[in-house]
Scaffold this motif. Sequence first.
Motif: not given
Length: 434
Positions: A331-333, A357-360, A373-376, A381-384
């Motif tokens: 897990t990596l946020h 999760t790496a939003a914002g 990012v698209q490949a990741l 799972h990139l979260g909500q």
Amino acid sequence: MNVAVLLLLGLGLLEAEGRCFFSRTQEHCVCYNLSQKSLGSITQCLAATVVEFRGGELERYVAFPISDLNPSTIEMLGSLVIRKIIFGDLLVPEILLARVLRFFSYTQVQELVFESCIFKGRGNWAEMARQDLPILSLHFHNVTSAPLTGREQDFSSLSSWLETLQELSVTGSHVTSLPCSIGRLFRALRSLDMAQNSLGDKSLMPTFCEGAFPQLQVLSLQCNNLTSYHSVCESMQLLRELQHLDLSQNKLVADPSSSCQWPVALRIFNLSNNGLDEVLTPLPPSLEVLDVSCNHLFAVDISLSSLKKFFLSQNMLQAAPSIRNYPMLDTLHLDNNSITELPWDEVKLLGHLQDVTAAGNPYNCSCSGAGGVQALAGLVHLGQGWPQDYKCHSPPRCQGRLVKDVLVSVLQCNSAAVIAPLCIALILLGVAGA
């Protein structure tokens, strides 16, 4: 019903009219401002596992005669299924509590909670000497009482019970210190929550003195007045069984010259929301969860071979940490940092990583940025937040667009892969023509 039983089950007696409400599906009973007229409604609570009393003032009952219970009453108390009792918004004379608490030994109540209560005066706890209670979990939140300092004899009378207590929380109650002698009574305590108090750096060393809390595994000092990273670390040295430590929402100042070693048993470490501008080492080698979110970190350069969960959201990171430093990471946020690209090529090499999760972040949607990012997104799972919170910041032609909508063509992003074969083909044609 015996007066002691009434006080035991209904410390919320009040002149104003009130009654109890029982939820059969939840096995939860709540009583508001019970009066002598409505006391009969308490009988429906006898089928609940959780009973809650709200509102009341008990000073009028201080002089009530409370005799020992007869065998039939003791048998009745032992048959109750109540496991948890909550007292809220009460003024409690401590002398009355001291006289009534011993009757809990006949019940099966395992958890006792006091919320927004005022404990008035000093009780005579001598009657509790060598008294065992089934209560394993004790919670105080937003309570007011006499200072703990100088009350060692009171706690000594409770030692037979306190030595078996497993969970204790005293939160939001302006506690500034906990005497060493009191800590030594909690021989079996596994979890201690002292969040939202006024504990300072100098008060920790006496609290966690030699022999205090020898079995402690979980400790929360969230939201206190802690400022020295080194002093707090030094205070933890004798907690050899400590596995989970929460120091979040303090104002810790890191000392780069510090070489203090945290307890080696530590597995979960929360340093979030402290204003730290670096993650100091050494950290426990067996650490599995590290939360340093909501700080002022510009970069992270540490290696932890056992780390499984790493929380770095809301910092100032310019780049994601090298995942190769955390071979067991799952897990990596990284939300809300200043990261422009994600290390998707490293993720391919680590099969454990599943939750990212790496939003914002201000993504550079050039070839490697958008493509990474698209490949990741196809690997983990990139979260909500995916895809609506992953937006391009640069180049100008992509600003404001969703990263997922950026077309990444081979001709644009890997021209060498196209031009090289063309050149080879032209050379071969030239050779053939010659």
